[in-house]
Design an enzyme around this catalytic site. Sequence first.
Site, PDB file in Angstrom:
ATOM      1  N   GLU A  30      -8.752  44.249 -44.466  1.00  0.00           N
ATOM      2  CA  GLU A  30      -9.277  42.960 -44.001  1.00  0.00           C
ATOM      3  C   GLU A  30      -8.442  41.797 -44.538  1.00  0.00           C
ATOM      4  O   GLU A  30      -8.183  40.828 -43.832  1.00  0.00           O
ATOM      5  CB  GLU A  30     -10.727  42.821 -44.444  1.00  0.00           C
ATOM      6  N   ASP A  47     -15.660  31.504 -44.249  1.00  0.00           N
ATOM      7  CA  ASP A  47     -17.009  31.457 -44.798  1.00  0.00           C
ATOM      8  C   ASP A  47     -17.175  30.611 -46.067  1.00  0.00           C
ATOM      9  O   ASP A  47     -17.946  29.662 -46.100  1.00  0.00           O
ATOM     10  CB  ASP A  47     -17.498  32.877 -45.091  1.00  0.00           C
TER      11      ASP A  47
END
Length: 811
Positions: free
Chosen positions: A768, A571
């Site tokens: 994550e 991202d």
Amino acid sequence: MKFLNSVGAGLAALVSVAAADDTAILYKESARNANQSLLWGPYRPNLYFGVRPRIPKSLMGGLMWSKIENFQDVQNNFRHTCEQGDGMRGYGWDEFDARTGGVQSVYDEGNGIDIRTMFVKIPGGSNGGSWAARIRGTVRNDSPPNIKTTVVFYASLEGLGALEVENVEPVGYEGDITLKGESDGLGEYTLVVTAGRGHHPKNDHAAYEEKPLDRTFVNSVTVPGEILWQAKPILFKMLKESVDKCVEKYGEENVPPPSQVYTIMNKPGPGNMHMIQKVFEGNFEFDVIFNSGSSGKEYTSQDVTGFIEKTSKGFFERFIATFDPKPPFDIEKLQRFGTNLFSNLLGGLGYFYGDSVVDRSYAPEYDEENEGFWEETQAAREKHLEQLEGPSELFTTIPSRSFFPRGFYWDEGFHLIPIADWDLDLALEVVKSWFNLMDADGWIGREQILGAEARSKVPQEFQTQYPHYANPPTLFFIIDSLITRLGALNGTSPPAKETLGEKPTSVHLGNPDLALHYLRELYPKLKTHYHWFRRTQAGDLKSYDRDAFSSKEAYRWRGRTPQHILTSGLDDYPRPQPPHPGELHVDLMSWMGMMTKSLKNIATLLQMDDDVAELTTIETAILRNIDDLHWSEKEKCYCDATIDDFEENALVCHKGYISLFPFLTGLLDPKSEKLGHILNLIGDREELWSDFGLRSLSKKDEFYGTAENYWRGPVWMNMNYLAVAQLLKYAQTLGPYQEKSKDLYSRLRLNLISTVFESWQETGFAWEQYNPETGKGQRTQHFTGWTSLVVKIMGMPDLSGGKWKAGKDEL
């Protein structure tokens, strides 16, 4: 002679057609059998425990619970959906198989109780068989032994059919409760909630006489189908009615104890939602048993005990046989850790059905052809209205039950890598489900937010999907795995059987004709999808003076802003500034190289000679253009390209994962000097190397650890898995960089497992991403998506005989 040859050819054609028809029939039968064994499951992974079939608008069940020691507990501690703020010590599947069931533990510190759910499938009959769930509560050691807990299991039916309580008791139920139902795809069935075992709280209040807590209460209601998923608010409304009634009858100064007040009114009957509530003091246990009418048998709790024992038996042995952890990970403590991560990956399977938000305006601004295009794109979004499309269905694994309980296109390919080892047929079923979402142009939405329940977990600005937005095509990893295992490309014959203990033989490997049939059916979609990528993500080579082997092969992610390229998956990774329509992205170029190579392998297997020739030409052009357009001789790594102020090509190098992409996707020659430079970058502690895995961005980069710091330094397991897999390949290949690859591989493998294990041991969760300075897990907890790739890394060979320290234990 010509006549005889003609007849012979005709007979051969007839035989071929007949064989193809037989294969098609066999394939349909195998698909039907697979659907039977995969019909039911805990396919509502956003809940701590929820069950449903892979049928739209059907029967669904779910579990809720809370301690009820005071009047505040219910409001703050009622569990239903998985939430990061619940303060769990850990939760998830200790063992799970999609075809048989498994065991889940929820360590609920806030409620002072641990919940264990044991789910088992019971084969037999024509409608997916029966199933059972045993719900067990055990008071935690740091809690009072007589802690009071209320537990609610609910059953709801969306769509056509019927579901009602069969045995009506006006005061409450001392024994079992039976719901009788009938619906499409399931036929007739019963759902039994047993009385179970455990003590119930007693009190001297007059309210107890009206509603003794040693009974089970049922409240049946009819609610609009579109809000059935909102079980917790519906329950709270029922509880409020009971509270209001208590206050009205006894006054605020004489209200009953919380365990009495917070019970639903007993109103059993017909309806499309049935709340079934029990109140316990201390430990408890009860069963939920779904009996399919097609099975011809009513199962009991005694039967359930036997099925649980049979399901659990041999699971650990099968895990070891499947993933075969190598030294130094071949010890039980590490193997149990691997079992936990893999079970949670597989236990994250979900079936989703509903509409999705799509913008199909095809506004010219979305082509992103002008400088400042991101501002034009934003203005166009505000002007054009998105629409609801569908409904669609998807069978998928999810990254995180608490934070990302839905399907993500690029995550899925990573998820299925270990799942394909465990159950290849299941992995292929999930791949097929994703490609069934593809539209006529070849687009698959990168994030599948199907229905209102899924949208409730996503901020509104991220809900809309755009048919010109791509995502890394990782599903091709799984198709490659099938081809490799068939042995088609290296000339070896496919295995006739694949058995691991009691593991069922893969249908596709046991009968290669079925595998070929699967590929023939899927290939047109793969090809359409591939050409959608080439068309919509093409980079501009013609408008600018760029020296490259091919004038066609260059690629650019659409969806770019100054801060993000969400479509790339990385991202906030630094990219050229400001964004420019002449940008070229080396990661997308690499994905296209991988995709081309994979599609060529499939075409070769299926003997699509014209396609093989075309794809070979494209592959050659991509490999040449990666070097021509993206290699920086100055920085000795691969970089994105842009157009500078003088309208000339310029490389922008932010060393990190982007710099490694031709290496990560397996496109580098083992003798290439460029490989040597990539290995130097990987192994440099001031650049990417850390004791916890490879950093996403170089420590020397000006943007390291800045702003959102999402892909600007933290260690990600999916990229590290690709790196360690490629290092192993080069470590086992003769060439000038074999020894260096071997050294980096051995050390990286140890670091990655140590990082995930130590954090899991400390927190109870996989995460994550991991901090490159401390190794601590961060961002999303219970991220058992691609972080579970550590089970594959554990199974890679030990090339060094190295040791590993984990916490206080020498391993």
